[in-house]
Design an enzyme around this catalytic site. Sequence first.
Site, PDB file in Angstrom:
ATOM      1  N   HIS A  98      -2.462  -2.772  -5.970  1.00  0.00           N
ATOM      2  CA  HIS A  98      -2.921  -2.489  -4.612  1.00  0.00           C
ATOM      3  C   HIS A  98      -4.431  -2.630  -4.538  1.00  0.00           C
ATOM      4  O   HIS A  98      -5.182  -1.736  -4.930  1.00  0.00           O
ATOM      5  CB  HIS A  98      -2.490  -1.080  -4.183  1.00  0.00           C
ATOM      6  CG  HIS A  98      -2.946  -0.717  -2.807  1.00  0.00           C
ATOM      7  ND1 HIS A  98      -3.268   0.569  -2.436  1.00  0.00           N
ATOM      8  CD2 HIS A  98      -3.149  -1.480  -1.705  1.00  0.00           C
ATOM      9  CE1 HIS A  98      -3.650   0.581  -1.183  1.00  0.00           C
ATOM     10  NE2 HIS A  98      -3.580  -0.651  -0.711  1.00  0.00           N
ATOM     11  N   SER A 153       0.816  -1.216   0.000  1.00  0.00           N
ATOM     12  CA  SER A 153       0.000   0.000   0.000  1.00  0.00           C
ATOM     13  C   SER A 153       0.847   1.262   0.000  1.00  0.00           C
ATOM     14  O   SER A 153       0.329   2.355  -0.208  1.00  0.00           O
ATOM     15  CB  SER A 153      -0.910   0.017   1.232  1.00  0.00           C
ATOM     16  OG  SER A 153      -0.135   0.014   2.423  1.00  0.00           O
ATOM     17  N   GLU A 197      -5.306   0.003  -7.401  1.00  0.00           N
ATOM     18  CA  GLU A 197      -4.260   0.902  -7.891  1.00  0.00           C
ATOM     19  C   GLU A 197      -3.231   0.072  -8.650  1.00  0.00           C
ATOM     20  O   GLU A 197      -2.699  -0.902  -8.116  1.00  0.00           O
ATOM     21  CB  GLU A 197      -3.598   1.638  -6.727  1.00  0.00           C
ATOM     22  CG  GLU A 197      -4.507   2.695  -6.098  1.00  0.00           C
ATOM     23  CD  GLU A 197      -3.858   3.419  -4.926  1.00  0.00           C
ATOM     24  OE1 GLU A 197      -3.964   4.649  -4.852  1.00  0.00           O
ATOM     25  OE2 GLU A 197      -3.244   2.725  -4.073  1.00  0.00           O
ATOM     26  N   ASN A 246      -3.519   6.543  -0.405  1.00  0.00           N
ATOM     27  CA  ASN A 246      -2.859   6.754   0.878  1.00  0.00           C
ATOM     28  C   ASN A 246      -2.088   8.069   0.920  1.00  0.00           C
ATOM     29  O   ASN A 246      -1.990   8.709   1.969  1.00  0.00           O
ATOM     30  CB  ASN A 246      -1.932   5.588   1.199  1.00  0.00           C
ATOM     31  CG  ASN A 246      -2.708   4.350   1.606  1.00  0.00           C
ATOM     32  OD1 ASN A 246      -3.904   4.418   1.855  1.00  0.00           O
ATOM     33  ND2 ASN A 246      -2.040   3.213   1.664  1.00  0.00           N
TER      34      ASN A 246
END
Length: 567
Positions: free
Chosen positions: A424, A403, A436, A474
């Site tokens: 991800h 991540s 992702e 993130n």
Amino acid sequence: MSARYGTVGVVGLGTIGGALARRAASAGHTVLVLDSDKRAGERLRQLLDETPEARGRIRLVDHWEELASAATVLEAVPERRDTKVAVLRALDRACPPETVLASSAAALSLTDLAAASGRPARFVGLHLALPTAGLAEIGRTVMTDESALTQVRDLVDGIGLSRVTVGDRAGLISTSLLFGFLNQAVTMYDQRLAGRDDIDAAMRHGCGLPLGPLELLDLIGTDTACDILDVLAARWSEPTLQPARRLRHMALAGLLGRKSGRGFYDYREPAGAPTAPERRSPDEVPIRTVGIVGTGTMATGIAEVFAKGGVATVLVGRTDERAKAAWEAVAASTARAVRRGKLAEAAREAALERLTPSGALAQLADCDLVIEAIAEDLDVKKELFRTLGELCRPGALLATTTSSLPVIECGLASGRPEDVIGLHFFNPAPLMRLVEVIPSLETAPQHINVARELCHRLGKHPVQCMDRPGFIVNALLFPYLNGAVRLTESHYATPDEIDDVMKLGCGYPLGPFELLDIIGLDISLSIQRVLHDADRHPRSVPAPLLGHLVAAGRAGRKSGAGFRVYG
């Protein structure tokens, strides 16, 4: 309700002024609007067309004195001190001493505006983060009279808004948390770290936001966003809050968003005009067998996705027993899906037949795709990729589900970086649509295409991002979460108040503290440390309170306590 206390004045029929006028009129108030812009009449007609119940209750006035009959007058003019002060002083001259003056200021000092207004005791902040907000932030200063505060609270309650009352701080709650996030999204786009559509889709599908950050900036207005960011940057002495280059250039060029017809998106085109790119059929995607390494929640979730998607899947654990337990976890998850009517029993049985548990990495030798879903530890991942690089057949695609860690390091460890990519998935993988796709500088272009097409085949929405800490979600989410923790550790607002503002005021599905407890405070702390290691900026240092809670064993829901206690 007396005629006087049934009348509300609004100066400025822009996005927020119009939203307050609409709500007040719909609740039965008479609303007097003063706006010298030549388009004010057109905006009012549009507002009334959209809100027929407000007809007959809103009217434009031409002179300040005509607002004297209002008990409360809200100024909702642009976020510039000189402009707001001029309006407040004109209202002070025109209105009786008992009239309460409210300001929509998002970032300016309420204390400064109160003093400049001429009636500091009868001055209150009244801020909506968005025109669709279901909550208002009421800002008080040390000079605010309690009766003025009560009057504005009663008005907010009467027009159907929830509320929180806060002190004078730059940005209050919503603006201080929201605009840094929006500005960072523009910087990400400007630096070509990710595309416009991918940034917005990532935050919608990955975080459940009603609008992506660039879509939201088009709603707010790029000019308004620049004004607010300029004030926040100055008040906090924080250069990173200076409007991103693209944002400022757009405002200067008149690309203001929805109100000008063009912004990050073009609103002059008919809806649905863009056509989706042509995709290959599932049979053309050269992935027939997939291996998943890991037996945790993410590994079993990804294995379930592939098995239900019709792909023969090998689920490899450290031992046969762990792999079998992971298979049983998939069996239990799919059984729940059958009970809820989300999956047919025949489809479940077929998926489980496609899923093979194993304790031997050698079972991955002939797979077309191998996905690593083990602990978020770079050294451990690199060791696995060294093994996979030697074990897997030439040309097989190797993927990491990290991540936040660098994909390139996994690629280099494998000895075949052209075959390594980041995929991800978001937890829970069977339910979350977003994936992702993160190529490193060495990833072969054909692998990028295959990865994106495979996501579509599985019913997922791929977004592509450069190999950088935090990728899209993130990198944007955790600074916002960290900022929320800093806000509460400063004793400015409680976690409950902050969660309410972001949910009811900004339309977020979860407040930051609810989300932190779900993610896990230990995981959140680890990701924030990775982000700080990348930029070494003081603002990215993990909030001390986060570390203290983790040290105390309060990791969130999974431990029974985090920011809240779970019974």
